[in-house]
Design a protein around this motif. Structure first.
Motif, mmCIF file in Angstrom:
data_model
loop_
_atom_site.group_PDB
_atom_site.id
_atom_site.type_symbol
_atom_site.label_atom_id
_atom_site.label_comp_id
_atom_site.label_asym_id
_atom_site.label_seq_id
_atom_site.Cartn_x
_atom_site.Cartn_y
_atom_site.Cartn_z
ATOM 1 N N THR A 77 1.732 -3.788 2.885
ATOM 2 C CA THR A 77 3.656 -4.512 2.585
ATOM 3 C C THR A 77 4.039 -4.171 1.229
ATOM 4 N N HIS A 78 5.114 -4.344 1.156
ATOM 5 C CA HIS A 78 5.808 -3.816 -0.303
ATOM 6 C C HIS A 78 5.486 -4.666 -1.244
ATOM 7 N N LYS A 82 3.974 -2.241 -4.727
ATOM 8 C CA LYS A 82 4.879 -3.101 -5.769
ATOM 9 C C LYS A 82 3.246 -2.907 -6.481
ATOM 10 N N LYS A 83 2.172 -3.323 -6.172
ATOM 11 C CA LYS A 83 0.648 -3.607 -6.995
ATOM 12 C C LYS A 83 -0.096 -2.410 -7.167
ATOM 13 N N MET A 84 0.193 -1.386 -6.151
ATOM 14 C CA MET A 84 -0.562 -0.311 -6.217
ATOM 15 C C MET A 84 0.135 0.079 -7.495
ATOM 16 N N ILE A 85 1.795 0.533 -6.916
ATOM 17 C CA ILE A 85 2.354 1.481 -8.529
ATOM 18 C C ILE A 85 2.106 1.025 -9.618
ATOM 19 N N VAL A 112 -6.594 1.374 -5.861
ATOM 20 C CA VAL A 112 -6.137 1.448 -4.855
ATOM 21 C C VAL A 112 -5.211 2.565 -3.935
ATOM 22 N N LEU A 113 -4.562 3.221 -4.631
ATOM 23 C CA LEU A 113 -4.199 4.069 -4.294
ATOM 24 C C LEU A 113 -5.106 5.818 -4.724
#
Length: 143
Positions: A77-78, A82-85, A112-113
């Protein structure tokens, strides 16, 4: 003559200078001096990084991340993206630079990434999940 040559070079741009600079930085960084196969790892990370559909600055933005996650079969999800970045950049940027990416891949924290990238690498190595249709076989190649 000089003008002509430079125009030809424009057709096939080299990887962004910042990638080369960052590569050298990591190779010379004491923090990673005990990292095994560092040049190979950096080459692999660079390849992974270039797989993302980078924005005009040569960085991974939200759309690039979205496309890559869908390509890997793990759409997010968006909000998750955003959280991953922000997990990778420490919340200071909304795009992931190559330096951020390598720091994440070499770092001890499990973003996460990074987990997605590691999993994707293992999935490809194991050959357990072939990407796309199975290879065409002709009668002669059958056992």
């Amino acid at each position: 003559m000089g003008m002509r040559a430079s125009q030809d070079m424009m057709l096939c741009p080299p990887p962004p200078r910042s990638l080369e600079l960052a590569l050298g930085e990591f190779l010379c960084d004491q923090k990673y001096s005990d990292e095994e196969n560092l040049p190979e790892k950096l080459a692999a990370f660079k390849e992974k990084y270039m797989e993302f559909d980078l924005n005009s600055q040569g960085e991974i933005d939200l759309m690039s991340l979205k496309r890559m996650m869908e390509k890997l079969g793990v759409p997010k999800t968006h909000l998750e993206m955003k959280k991953m970045i922000s997990e990778v950049t420490g919340g200071v940027s909304n795009t992931i630079s190559y330096r951020d990416f390598v720091n994440m891949m070499l770092g001890k924290r499990s973003a996460v990434l990074k987990l997605v990238m590691m999993f994707e690498g293992k999935a490809n190595e194991g050959g357990s999940r072939p990407a796309g249709p199975p290879p065409e076989r002709d009668i002669a190649s059958l056992p």
